[in-house]
Scaffold this motif. Structure first.
Motif, PDB file in Angstrom:
ATOM      1  N   THR A  12      45.050  73.798   6.073  1.00 31.35           N
ATOM      2  CA  THR A  12      44.400  74.548   5.000  1.00 31.35           C
ATOM      3  C   THR A  12      43.093  73.883   4.591  1.00 31.35           C
ATOM      4  OG1 THR A  12      46.540  75.311   4.168  1.00 31.35           O
ATOM      5  CG2 THR A  12      44.670  75.426   2.651  1.00 31.35           C
ATOM      6  N   LEU A  13      43.136  72.583   4.403  1.00 35.82           N
ATOM      7  CA  LEU A  13      41.947  71.853   3.966  1.00 35.82           C
ATOM      8  C   LEU A  13      40.878  71.842   5.062  1.00 35.82           C
ATOM      9  CD1 LEU A  13      40.811  70.323   1.586  1.00 35.82           C
ATOM     10  CD2 LEU A  13      41.835  68.234   2.472  1.00 35.82           C
ATOM     11  N   GLN A  14      41.298  71.648   6.308  1.00 30.41           N
ATOM     12  CA  GLN A  14      40.341  71.699   7.408  1.00 30.41           C
ATOM     13  C   GLN A  14      39.615  73.043   7.432  1.00 30.41           C
ATOM     14  OE1 GLN A  14      43.046  70.753  10.637  1.00 30.41           O
ATOM     15  NE2 GLN A  14      41.965  68.848  11.053  1.00 30.41           N
ATOM     16  N   GLY A  15      40.371  74.113   7.222  1.00 33.16           N
ATOM     17  CA  GLY A  15      39.768  75.442   7.235  1.00 33.16           C
ATOM     18  C   GLY A  15      38.693  75.594   6.181  1.00 33.16           C
ATOM     19  N   LEU A  16      38.933  75.038   5.000  1.00 38.22           N
ATOM     20  CA  LEU A  16      37.948  75.115   3.919  1.00 38.22           C
ATOM     21  C   LEU A  16      36.690  74.313   4.253  1.00 38.22           C
ATOM     22  CD1 LEU A  16      40.393  74.684   0.898  1.00 38.22           C
ATOM     23  CD2 LEU A  16      39.199  76.784   1.557  1.00 38.22           C
ATOM     24  N   ILE A  17      36.886  73.153   4.864  1.00 41.65           N
ATOM     25  CA  ILE A  17      35.743  72.314   5.242  1.00 41.65           C
ATOM     26  C   ILE A  17      34.938  72.979   6.358  1.00 41.65           C
ATOM     27  CG2 ILE A  17      35.082  70.096   6.264  1.00 41.65           C
ATOM     28  CD1 ILE A  17      37.620  68.932   4.885  1.00 41.65           C
ATOM     29  N   TRP A  18      35.648  73.528   7.333  1.00 40.55           N
ATOM     30  CA  TRP A  18      34.960  74.204   8.446  1.00 40.55           C
ATOM     31  C   TRP A  18      34.188  75.426   7.958  1.00 40.55           C
ATOM     32  CZ3 TRP A  18      40.080  73.837  11.601  1.00 40.55           C
ATOM     33  CH2 TRP A  18      40.188  72.546  12.136  1.00 40.55           C
ATOM     34  N   ALA A  19      34.711  76.100   6.926  1.00 41.13           N
ATOM     35  CA  ALA A  19      34.026  77.285   6.399  1.00 41.13           C
ATOM     36  C   ALA A  19      32.609  76.931   5.972  1.00 41.13           C
ATOM     37  CB  ALA A  19      34.807  77.869   5.220  1.00 41.13           C
ATOM     38  N   ARG A  20      32.463  75.776   5.366  1.00 39.84           N
ATOM     39  CA  ARG A  20      31.130  75.338   4.957  1.00 39.84           C
ATOM     40  C   ARG A  20      30.247  75.076   6.172  1.00 39.84           C
ATOM     41  NH1 ARG A  20      30.549  69.875   1.547  1.00 39.84           N
ATOM     42  NH2 ARG A  20      31.173  69.037   3.565  1.00 39.84           N
ATOM     43  N   GLY A  21      30.829  74.456   7.187  1.00 48.14           N
ATOM     44  CA  GLY A  21      30.070  74.163   8.400  1.00 48.14           C
ATOM     45  C   GLY A  21      29.609  75.416   9.120  1.00 48.14           C
TER      46      GLY A  21
ATOM     47  N   ARG B 209      34.757  63.745   8.972  1.00 46.65           N
ATOM     48  CA  ARG B 209      33.547  63.217   8.314  1.00 46.65           C
ATOM     49  C   ARG B 209      33.391  63.730   6.895  1.00 46.65           C
ATOM     50  NH1 ARG B 209      31.098  64.647  13.189  1.00 46.65           N
ATOM     51  NH2 ARG B 209      30.036  66.407  12.216  1.00 46.65           N
ATOM     52  N   HIS B 210      33.807  64.967   6.647  1.00 41.35           N
ATOM     53  CA  HIS B 210      33.520  65.606   5.357  1.00 41.35           C
ATOM     54  C   HIS B 210      34.734  65.698   4.427  1.00 41.35           C
ATOM     55  CE1 HIS B 210      29.435  66.844   6.465  1.00 41.35           C
ATOM     56  NE2 HIS B 210      29.915  67.110   7.670  1.00 41.35           N
ATOM     57  N   LEU B 211      35.901  65.226   4.862  1.00 46.32           N
ATOM     58  CA  LEU B 211      37.118  65.440   4.074  1.00 46.32           C
ATOM     59  C   LEU B 211      37.050  64.782   2.697  1.00 46.32           C
ATOM     60  CD1 LEU B 211      40.704  65.608   5.388  1.00 46.32           C
ATOM     61  CD2 LEU B 211      40.250  64.275   3.333  1.00 46.32           C
TER      62      LEU B 211
ATOM     63  N   GLY C  64      42.755  76.347  24.595  1.00 46.50           N
ATOM     64  CA  GLY C  64      43.130  76.429  25.991  1.00 46.50           C
ATOM     65  C   GLY C  64      43.358  77.850  26.468  1.00 46.50           C
ATOM     66  N   THR C  65      43.342  78.811  25.541  1.00 46.06           N
ATOM     67  CA  THR C  65      43.589  80.214  25.894  1.00 46.06           C
ATOM     68  C   THR C  65      42.327  81.048  25.689  1.00 46.06           C
ATOM     69  OG1 THR C  65      45.930  80.018  25.326  1.00 46.06           O
ATOM     70  CG2 THR C  65      45.021  82.242  25.440  1.00 46.06           C
ATOM     71  N   THR C  66      41.878  81.154  24.442  1.00 43.63           N
ATOM     72  CA  THR C  66      40.627  81.884  24.170  1.00 43.63           C
ATOM     73  C   THR C  66      39.441  80.934  24.095  1.00 43.63           C
ATOM     74  OG1 THR C  66      40.775  81.700  21.752  1.00 43.63           O
ATOM     75  CG2 THR C  66      41.907  83.578  22.793  1.00 43.63           C
ATOM     76  N   SER C  67      39.737  79.684  23.770  1.00 41.20           N
ATOM     77  CA  SER C  67      38.683  78.720  23.444  1.00 41.20           C
ATOM     78  C   SER C  67      39.001  77.357  24.033  1.00 41.20           C
ATOM     79  CB  SER C  67      38.548  78.592  21.920  1.00 41.20           C
ATOM     80  OG  SER C  67      38.420  79.872  21.321  1.00 41.20           O
ATOM     81  N   SER C  68      37.966  76.548  24.226  1.00 36.43           N
ATOM     82  CA  SER C  68      38.148  75.232  24.813  1.00 36.43           C
ATOM     83  C   SER C  68      38.882  74.285  23.872  1.00 36.43           C
ATOM     84  CB  SER C  68      36.778  74.633  25.162  1.00 36.43           C
ATOM     85  OG  SER C  68      36.901  73.281  25.525  1.00 36.43           O
ATOM     86  N   ILE C  69      39.826  73.544  24.424  1.00 35.24           N
ATOM     87  CA  ILE C  69      40.504  72.506  23.646  1.00 35.24           C
ATOM     88  C   ILE C  69      39.477  71.464  23.190  1.00 35.24           C
ATOM     89  CG2 ILE C  69      42.178  70.625  23.772  1.00 35.24           C
ATOM     90  CD1 ILE C  69      43.760  72.336  25.768  1.00 35.24           C
ATOM     91  N   ARG C  70      38.466  71.196  24.026  1.00 32.43           N
ATOM     92  CA  ARG C  70      37.466  70.192  23.707  1.00 32.43           C
ATOM     93  C   ARG C  70      36.677  70.570  22.462  1.00 32.43           C
ATOM     94  NH1 ARG C  70      39.938  66.611  25.097  1.00 32.43           N
ATOM     95  NH2 ARG C  70      38.398  65.601  23.788  1.00 32.43           N
ATOM     96  N   PHE C  71      36.469  71.865  22.226  1.00 33.20           N
ATOM     97  CA  PHE C  71      35.720  72.283  21.032  1.00 33.20           C
ATOM     98  C   PHE C  71      36.436  71.816  19.780  1.00 33.20           C
ATOM     99  CE2 PHE C  71      35.451  75.592  17.664  1.00 33.20           C
ATOM    100  CZ  PHE C  71      34.157  75.308  17.229  1.00 33.20           C
ATOM    101  N   VAL C  72      37.746  71.999  19.750  1.00 28.67           N
ATOM    102  CA  VAL C  72      38.521  71.591  18.584  1.00 28.67           C
ATOM    103  C   VAL C  72      38.535  70.074  18.456  1.00 28.67           C
ATOM    104  CG1 VAL C  72      40.803  71.642  17.494  1.00 28.67           C
ATOM    105  CG2 VAL C  72      39.940  73.669  18.695  1.00 28.67           C
ATOM    106  N   ALA C  73      38.790  69.393  19.575  1.00 29.21           N
ATOM    107  CA  ALA C  73      38.922  67.936  19.541  1.00 29.21           C
ATOM    108  C   ALA C  73      37.589  67.228  19.330  1.00 29.21           C
ATOM    109  CB  ALA C  73      39.571  67.447  20.834  1.00 29.21           C
ATOM    110  N   ASP C  74      36.531  67.757  19.964  1.00 32.19           N
ATOM    111  CA  ASP C  74      35.250  67.058  19.948  1.00 32.19           C
ATOM    112  C   ASP C  74      34.314  67.492  18.832  1.00 32.19           C
ATOM    113  OD1 ASP C  74      36.138  65.765  22.177  1.00 32.19           O
ATOM    114  OD2 ASP C  74      34.938  66.909  23.593  1.00 32.19           O
ATOM    115  N   GLU C  75      34.519  68.704  18.293  1.00 33.34           N
ATOM    116  CA  GLU C  75      33.614  69.196  17.252  1.00 33.34           C
ATOM    117  C   GLU C  75      34.318  69.448  15.914  1.00 33.34           C
ATOM    118  OE1 GLU C  75      30.548  72.036  18.213  1.00 33.34           O
ATOM    119  OE2 GLU C  75      30.993  71.834  20.359  1.00 33.34           O
ATOM    120  N   LEU C  76      35.378  70.259  15.927  1.00 33.07           N
ATOM    121  CA  LEU C  76      36.006  70.642  14.662  1.00 33.07           C
ATOM    122  C   LEU C  76      36.704  69.471  13.972  1.00 33.07           C
ATOM    123  CD1 LEU C  76      37.489  74.207  15.259  1.00 33.07           C
ATOM    124  CD2 LEU C  76      35.323  73.547  14.220  1.00 33.07           C
ATOM    125  N   PHE C  77      37.560  68.751  14.693  1.00 28.56           N
ATOM    126  CA  PHE C  77      38.282  67.647  14.057  1.00 28.56           C
ATOM    127  C   PHE C  77      37.336  66.573  13.524  1.00 28.56           C
ATOM    128  CE2 PHE C  77      42.675  68.229  16.295  1.00 28.56           C
ATOM    129  CZ  PHE C  77      42.847  69.409  15.593  1.00 28.56           C
TER     130      PHE C  77
END
Length: 212
Positions: free
Chosen positions: A77-86, A33-35, A15-28
């Motif tokens: 922490t775990l999300q960050g590791l999964i996103w790193a691969r993405g 899916r990959h956890l 909501g400040t530097t980046s869209s809230i929707r990006f986190v909710a709709d793409e990252l989460f």
């Protein structure tokens, strides 16, 4: 918008530097899916993280936390590791508003130090800005803070950040879209601005309005 020129700027992400929707709709959803697959394929990395998760089925707990948008450090922490691969695979690109890279360049050119404070892990923060749709923005960032520093609605967290940056509280300007976070920063003696990119009641509606 501020009383005295700050020496450094501290930015929220969603909501400040980046869209809230990006986190909710793409990252989460990507992390969800990959956890289970990531945990199964990387047991040595996952084991110490899972040990911090309560319950008999830590994977199920983590998935529930994603659905609840919990700000738990093991999950982040775990999300960050999964996103790193993405990000590495090119499946993910960090969203930033058009005024974000412009502001980062403007502030650093003016000699201001810019840091990030987000509930997402430091690793995840670096990925968003390092693999952004505007390219690698990490050269413009000098510090990262996450939930290991403390809750974002706790004034003590901002005091710790000020100490870590070796600044007086009034020398740091915090920008966030959450009023409770802005209030906590004010309580710690920081300068703080509430941003609302949808045009609602706030101090500013764009990072273009912040400093020089």
């Amino acid at each position: 918008m501020t009383h005295t020129p700050p020496k450094a700027i501290l930015l929220d992400i969603e909501g400040t530097t980046s869209s809230i929707r990006f986190v909710a709709d793409e990252l989460f959803p990507y992390a969800r899916r990959h956890l289970a697959e990531f945990v199964a394929n990387n047991p040595e990395v996952a084991a110490p993280i899972l040990a911090q998760v309560p319950g008999d089925d830590p994977v199920a707990t983590l998935l529930a936390w994603i659905d609840e948008d919990r700000k738990e450090t093991p999950l982040k922490t775990l999300q960050g590791l999964i996103w790193a691969r993405g990000y590495a695979d090119g499946e993910l690109k960090g969203h930033v508003y058009p005024d974000t890279p412009e502001a980062l360049r403007r502030w650093t050119a003016a000699g201001l130090m810019v840091s990030i404070y987000s509930s997402g892990s430091i690793a995840a923060q670096k990925l968003i800005f390092g693999h952004s749709i505007a390219g690698d923005l990490t050269p413009f960032l000098s510090g990262y803070f996450d939930t290991t520093t403390g809750p974002k609605r706790d004034s003590d967290s901002y005091t710790r950040i000020v100490d870590a940056l070796d600044l007086a509280p009034s020398e740091l300007l915090f920008v966030s879209d959450m009023a409770a976070e802005v209030d906590a920063a004010h309580e710690a003696g920081l300068q703080a601005l509430l941003i609302d990119r949808e045009g609602g009641p706030a101090d500013i509606h764009s990072l273009a309005e912040v400093l020089p």
